[in-house]
Design a protein around this motif. Sequence first.
Motif, PDB file in Angstrom:
ATOM      1  N   ARG A  27       0.842  -1.334   0.035  1.00 54.66           N
ATOM      2  CA  ARG A  27      -0.144   0.113  -0.184  1.00 54.66           C
ATOM      3  C   ARG A  27       0.843   1.246   0.013  1.00 54.66           C
ATOM      4  O   ARG A  27       0.248   2.264  -0.092  1.00 54.66           O
ATOM      5  N   GLN A  28       2.303   1.123   0.194  1.00 56.27           N
ATOM      6  CA  GLN A  28       3.075   2.118   0.133  1.00 56.27           C
ATOM      7  C   GLN A  28       4.347   1.693  -0.298  1.00 56.27           C
ATOM      8  O   GLN A  28       4.713   0.562  -0.531  1.00 56.27           O
ATOM      9  N   TYR A  33      10.447  -2.537  -3.342  1.00 54.63           N
ATOM     10  CA  TYR A  33       9.913  -1.867  -4.593  1.00 54.63           C
ATOM     11  C   TYR A  33      10.478  -0.382  -4.771  1.00 54.63           C
ATOM     12  O   TYR A  33      10.331  -0.155  -5.797  1.00 54.63           O
ATOM     13  N   ARG A  34      10.904   0.255  -3.612  1.00 54.57           N
ATOM     14  CA  ARG A  34      11.278   1.639  -3.594  1.00 54.57           C
ATOM     15  C   ARG A  34      12.863   1.415  -4.612  1.00 54.57           C
ATOM     16  O   ARG A  34      13.057   2.142  -5.459  1.00 54.57           O
ATOM     17  N   LYS A  35      13.537   0.308  -4.365  1.00 51.38           N
ATOM     18  CA  LYS A  35      14.977   0.117  -5.077  1.00 51.38           C
ATOM     19  C   LYS A  35      14.466   0.039  -6.518  1.00 51.38           C
ATOM     20  O   LYS A  35      15.403   0.425  -7.561  1.00 51.38           O
ATOM     21  N   TRP A  36      13.526  -0.797  -6.761  1.00 52.32           N
ATOM     22  CA  TRP A  36      12.970  -0.986  -8.125  1.00 52.32           C
ATOM     23  C   TRP A  36      12.514   0.252  -8.975  1.00 52.32           C
ATOM     24  O   TRP A  36      13.021   0.379  -9.884  1.00 52.32           O
ATOM     25  N   VAL A 111       2.141   0.682 -10.087  1.00 52.78           N
ATOM     26  CA  VAL A 111       1.353   1.953  -9.144  1.00 52.78           C
ATOM     27  C   VAL A 111       0.177   2.113  -9.611  1.00 52.78           C
ATOM     28  O   VAL A 111       0.024   2.566 -10.592  1.00 52.78           O
ATOM     29  N   ASN A 112      -1.122   1.789  -8.761  1.00 53.48           N
ATOM     30  CA  ASN A 112      -2.310   2.415  -9.116  1.00 53.48           C
ATOM     31  C   ASN A 112      -2.538   3.627  -7.657  1.00 53.48           C
ATOM     32  O   ASN A 112      -2.028   3.259  -6.836  1.00 53.48           O
ATOM     33  N   GLY A 113      -2.979   4.713  -8.221  1.00 51.46           N
ATOM     34  CA  GLY A 113      -3.499   5.705  -7.390  1.00 51.46           C
ATOM     35  C   GLY A 113      -4.305   6.928  -7.706  1.00 51.46           C
ATOM     36  O   GLY A 113      -5.077   6.636  -8.788  1.00 51.46           O
ATOM     37  N   THR A 114      -4.228   7.745  -7.038  1.00 47.73           N
ATOM     38  CA  THR A 114      -4.941   9.052  -7.467  1.00 47.73           C
ATOM     39  C   THR A 114      -3.991  10.315  -7.559  1.00 47.73           C
ATOM     40  O   THR A 114      -2.845  10.251  -6.883  1.00 47.73           O
ATOM     41  N   GLU A 144      -1.725   1.386  -4.234  1.00 47.42           N
ATOM     42  CA  GLU A 144      -1.198  -0.061  -4.309  1.00 47.42           C
ATOM     43  C   GLU A 144      -0.023  -0.054  -5.232  1.00 47.42           C
ATOM     44  O   GLU A 144       0.024   0.609  -6.301  1.00 47.42           O
ATOM     45  N   ILE A 145       0.837  -0.942  -4.856  1.00 49.08           N
ATOM     46  CA  ILE A 145       2.226  -1.237  -5.734  1.00 49.08           C
ATOM     47  C   ILE A 145       2.096  -2.576  -5.806  1.00 49.08           C
ATOM     48  O   ILE A 145       2.065  -3.364  -5.046  1.00 49.08           O
TER      49      ILE A 145
END
Length: 201
Positions: A27-28, A33-36, A111-114, A144-145
């Motif tokens: 969810r964050q 995921y940050r490294k990628w 990444v999905n979001g607003t 979401e990621i």
Amino acid sequence: MDFITTVEDLEAHYGTPGAPSLRKVARQMTPLYRKWIMASRLCMLTTVGPEGTDDSPRGDDGPVVLELDPGTLALPDWRGNNRIDSLRNIVRDGRVSLMFLVPGSNNVIRVNGTAQVTADAAMLARFDKEGKQPRTVIVIKIAEIYSQCARALMRARTWTSGDESADLPSMGDILAEQTAGEEGGRAYDEEWAPRAAQTMW
């Protein structure tokens, strides 16, 4: 031709997804995921608006997004064709998706979001490149990621098939076709590349 018209029929046709495909969702931003995402210089931005959907490639010479906090990303809108289709959609409907690619990897991180669009001077200054700044910045709240299945890029041999563009029409050719020769052509192609290289940012 018959079509599947209900979610129930669709789910029955495909069956239950495997546990890893559901449990991989964050969810964050997380450390991995940050490294990628920070290794990605190219992402696809998908938006939706009253006229339909829009998908736009976004690239940079370093990380394509900036992490403002673990739940928020910032995507600069660098110089382009000024159609602003994606930005227009975001102003009217904030739902967005981003797909991050890294050359050589068949995996894609989504990444999905607003999102919202800002021209805030302090935010623009964070992306300054030798005195040049984006026109606006897209600020994305992460919902979401997750990682996308690698099979699509594997099937397409995206990173292994070499340059397959030799016989493709140029953008000048396409523009000439669309305007009955009033725009485009060889002169357009010859002028565009050096002009674009000088005005990248």
